[in-house]
Structures are given as C-alpha cells and as structure tokens.
Design a protein around this motif. Structure first.
Motif, PDB file in Angstrom:
ATOM      1  N   PHE A 271       0.832  -1.205   0.000  1.00  0.00           N
ATOM      2  CA  PHE A 271       0.000   0.000   0.000  1.00  0.00           C
ATOM      3  C   PHE A 271       0.869   1.259   0.000  1.00  0.00           C
ATOM      4  O   PHE A 271       0.632   2.200  -0.766  1.00  0.00           O
ATOM      5  N   SER A 272       1.875   1.274   0.867  1.00  0.00           N
ATOM      6  CA  SER A 272       2.757   2.438   0.962  1.00  0.00           C
ATOM      7  C   SER A 272       3.495   2.686  -0.350  1.00  0.00           C
ATOM      8  O   SER A 272       3.590   3.824  -0.819  1.00  0.00           O
ATOM      9  N   ALA A 273       4.016   1.619  -0.951  1.00  0.00           N
ATOM     10  CA  ALA A 273       4.764   1.768  -2.206  1.00  0.00           C
ATOM     11  C   ALA A 273       3.845   2.228  -3.334  1.00  0.00           C
ATOM     12  O   ALA A 273       4.217   3.090  -4.151  1.00  0.00           O
ATOM     13  N   LEU A 274       2.635   1.661  -3.401  1.00  0.00           N
ATOM     14  CA  LEU A 274       1.698   2.020  -4.473  1.00  0.00           C
ATOM     15  C   LEU A 274       1.294   3.484  -4.397  1.00  0.00           C
ATOM     16  O   LEU A 274       1.350   4.211  -5.406  1.00  0.00           O
ATOM     17  N   THR A 275       0.894   3.938  -3.223  1.00  0.00           N
ATOM     18  CA  THR A 275       0.426   5.319  -3.097  1.00  0.00           C
ATOM     19  C   THR A 275       1.558   6.316  -3.337  1.00  0.00           C
ATOM     20  O   THR A 275       1.337   7.375  -3.936  1.00  0.00           O
ATOM     21  N   ALA A 276       2.756   5.980  -2.891  1.00  0.00           N
ATOM     22  CA  ALA A 276       3.898   6.872  -3.137  1.00  0.00           C
ATOM     23  C   ALA A 276       4.178   6.970  -4.629  1.00  0.00           C
ATOM     24  O   ALA A 276       4.411   8.069  -5.162  1.00  0.00           O
TER      25      ALA A 276
END
Length: 473
Positions: A271-276
C-alpha cells in the motif's frame, strides 16, 4: 402470567450477561435453584424457567444431582462479506442525519450502543485529575499566554518520539504537530493536500466522521472494497489510481472503524509503495493502534513509508479520556503545510493538557493502563459478539475485530436498519445504521454497535430487545 414471563426472562438476561462478561466462566456452578429463588425473591418455577431458557441457548447445562453449570460459548457467526463498490466517486451528504442519530443515542435512558465511547469506569480519570492539579501548581504561567506559532510542548513531543519506537520508528521530533483531537489532525491533513472538488479514496464501509470531514471540505469520496480481516483492497486501489484523479487516501489500517480489521504488514508495505508511486497522499488514522486485541502492537502504514508520503494521525481519546482533546500528526514531508493550517485555524493546543499527558506517559502508567484496557475491551467485544449471535436473526454475520471496540453486524438483506432506527430509539435502543458509513448509501442491512461498556445484564437485555426488533421486521 405476563408478569411471570417478564421475571424469568429478566433473570435469564442477568445471568447470561454475567456469563458473557466473564463473571461466570466455563465450568462454574450457578447458585442453586433454591438459593436464586431466595436471593431474588422469585418462585422456584420462575427460576427453573430462566435456567431452562439459558439451557436452550446453550449457555448452561444441567448435571444430575449437581445443579446447573456454565457451558462453553457456542461458535460465533460468519463474518460479513466484502462488497463491490461504485466505480465513480460520490459527493458526501450524511452530516445532518448523523448528528440526529448521535444526539438521539446520547439521550438519558438510551442503551449506549451507538457512539464509540469508552465507559468512564475504564479510564484513569482520578490519576489525570491529580496531574492537572499538580501541574497547575508547578507551572502557573501556563495560563498566562499562548501562541499561534509555538504550538507543541517539547515534553509531549519527546514522549511521542519515544512511543514511536513501537510504531516501527523512531519518528523525528520535527514531524510532529500537536492538535486538539484526532479529528482536527485529519482535517488539517486534508486541507494541506486537497482542494474542493478533489476525490479522496476511503474504506468501504468508512468511519462516518471521515465522511463528514470530506463533506465539510467539499471533497468527493471513492469507496474502495475493504475486507473485514485484511483491510482495504490494495488491488482495487491499484485499479482506481491508474489514471490519476485521486488526491489522497483516508485509511484506518489498525482496528478499522467499523470493521475492526488490521491490515497485514505485507499489504501495508504494498500500500505504501503504491500510493507513493501514484502520488496519492496517505492520511492514516491510528487511533486504535494501541487498542489492538492481539499479542503485539501492529505497525502502522507509516512504518513502511520511505518518502514521507504518510501522515500518521492519532489521539488518546479512546484510551485515556475523550475530554482530553489531544491529538497529533506525524506529518512526513507535509509538515510545513499542516503546521500552517494549524496556525491559521486553531493556533496552539492546550499547554496544560499537553504537560499532563507528557507526565502520564513518562510515568509508565499508560502502558500498565493499556494492558488492563485491552483485556477489558477484548472481553466486552466477545461478550457483544456472543449476545448478537444469540439474539439476532439466523443469517446474521458478525465481524471478529482485531482492534478497537466496535462491532459491525450484517443482517439479512430484507432488513433495513435505517427504516427500523426510529422504532429502536422509541424503545430506548441506539445503534448507528450502516448506510451512514457509505457516501453512496450502501449497507442498509448493517449496523455498528459500541462495545465500550462492560457487558452488564442491562446491555445483554438491550441486545436481546434489539434482536427482537430485527427478527420481527
């Protein structure tokens, strides 16, 4: 005859409440029929009727020549299913009806099953009062001034940095902005990264207060399917963000309200990698992180953020006292924008309360209190699950929360909790109808129940009566 029926049902409700709350445990022997008859001033036949009712519900068993004993609770119902959500964002329009629901649920004499508030007896109010008195004596000048620039007390920031070790930190002191509540923290973050008309991705079902904030700021909500065990679907968010158009994502990854789910670490990392990568700012509400119901404190998404894209918001309203009105943001790369919004909207947060909270955290009392509180919430949630399982319609589905102290209940499709709400309030029963957790009006056959109070016989009876309303619909 009607009076006698009421008496045995009342006794059964009281005993089942004691079983649900752990006062009576599996294998415990109940008082004898004659003793219950004498203590409660009831006829022997009334007591026997009550015990037979509990036996029919699988709560007690009769052993020849020995009496009645508590049985192990029956297995709870299946969990709610993940639902498909609208592909287009929706404007939000829930505030007026939500305020009406919450006001009705707060009236005297209403069973406290609506607003997610902890029972006062679970909170360290006396200890906090002593700290207020001591700090007022030792720091009299705290009442002499204020600042719209220097809003954060270093003593409290230092304690938050220390606590962030349990969040996958430590987080830099420079990231923190102290706020008047978690609600203010969320609002400041939204103002910092969105403008009216923007779209914000939210869980579905989503915490209604987040939806209120979007409504107030003129933002649209895009509902993302959310699993009652693993949280927001990263795959669905991936599809929704491929063509841009989403400015931010509001999420409760630990103890989501109302589902109580905790997103696994591997999905938080994705989730963190995708949104960034997609340029979607993340506003994470971690107010229930300390109130996990597992063995270890789960890390927030913030722990997996490599570029400062996650704004972590929380407060101590659910664990210490709703009256404290102290929250914070660990703001990442958005610190300057959020601090500016704080300066121009509300200025400094109460310095006396900041000192009280700092001293309470430094003393070590908070961790001791949390251990007791988590144990109480765990028992209360399970007691409520068992009560709902006993009294609600047969096809009812119930969440198994991993954090927090609310329960999400999915009734058969033909039952409309919004339509039945006024009938429930008329019988002094409160809940939050499910459609208030969806900007598009989904979940009309669902409701949220508060488990923040000890599961007394009165609570047990309230759930029984609520179940009767739904069963007769």
């Amino acid at each position: 005859m009607a009076e006698e029926l009421l008496r045995y049902e009342q006794l059964a409700a009281e005993l089942s409440g004691m079983i649900a709350s752990g006062v009576l445990n599996h294998g415990d022997r109940l008082p004898s029929v004659r003793r219950l008859s004498s203590q409660r001033r009831l006829s022997v036949s009334t007591v026997v009727q009550a015990l037979r009712l509990l036996e029919d519900r699988g709560l007690v068993e009769a052993r020849p020549q020995s009496g009645f004993f508590v049985q192990r609770a029956k297995a709870a119902r299946a969990e709610p299913v993940v639902r498909s959500t609208p592909e287009e964002p929706s404007p939000v329009d829930i505030s007026q009806r939500l305020v009406s629901v919450l006001r009705a649920g707060a009236r005297n004499g209403i069973a406290p099953l609506a607003a997610a508030l902890p029972a006062p007896e679970l909170l360290p109010v006396a200890a906090l009062q002593r700290l207020y008195a001591g700090i007022a004596r030792r720091h009299p000048k705290l009442l002499e001034g204020g600042s719209h620039i220097n809003t954060d007390e270093p003593a409290l920031v230092r304690q938050l940095v220390r606590r962030s070790l349990a969040w996958g930190g430590p987080l830099p002191a420079e990231e923190f902005v102290i706020t008047n509540s978690c609600t203010e923290a969320l609002g400041l973050c939204l103002r910092a990264v969105t403008k009216p008309g923007d779209t914000v991705a939210v869980e579905s079902p989503a915490y209604y207060l987040m939806l209120q904030l979007l409504e107030t700021l003129g933002l649209k909500a895009l509902e993302i399917p959310t699993d009652p065990r693993t949280g927001m679907s990263v795959e669905a968010l991936d599809l929704a963000t491929r063509n841009g158009g989403i400015a931010a994502c509001l999420i409760v990854s630990n103890g989501s309200n109302p589902l109580g789910c905790v997103m696994p670490d591997d999905r938080k990392r994705l989730f963190s990698a995708l949104t960034a990568a997609r340029g979607v700012a993340v506003i994470e509400d971690d107010i229930y992180g300390d109130l996990h119901l597992g063995n270890e404190r789960p890390w927030p998404i913030k722990a997996f953020d490599k570029v400062g894209n996650v704004m972590l918001c929380s407060s101590f309203s659910k664990s210490l006292s709703p009256a404290l009105r102290i929250g914070f943001v660990a703001a990442g790369r958005y610190h300057s924008a959020i601090a500016l919004q704080k300066t121009i909207t509300s200025g400094g947060t109460n310095p006396i309360t900041q000192h009280v909270l700092a001293e309470y955290l430094e003393s070590g009392a908070y961790e001791r209190h949390l251990r007791t509180l988590r144990r109480a919430y765990s028992q209360q949630v399970e007691a409520m699950r068992l009560a709902v399982s006993r009294y609600f319609p047969a096809a009812t589905r119930i969440t198994q929360p991993q954090g927090g102290y609310v329960l999400w209940v999915e009734l058969p499709e033909n039952i409309d909790t919004t339509r039945l709400y006024q009938r429930a309030i008329g019988e002094n029963l409160a809940y939050v109808p499910g459609d208030l957790f969806s900007p598009s009006g989904m979940y009309r056959n669902c409701l949220r129940l508060n488990c923040g109070n000890p599961h007394t016989p009165a609570i047990e009876d309230a759930v029984r009566r609520l179940g009767a309303i739904f069963s007769s619909a």
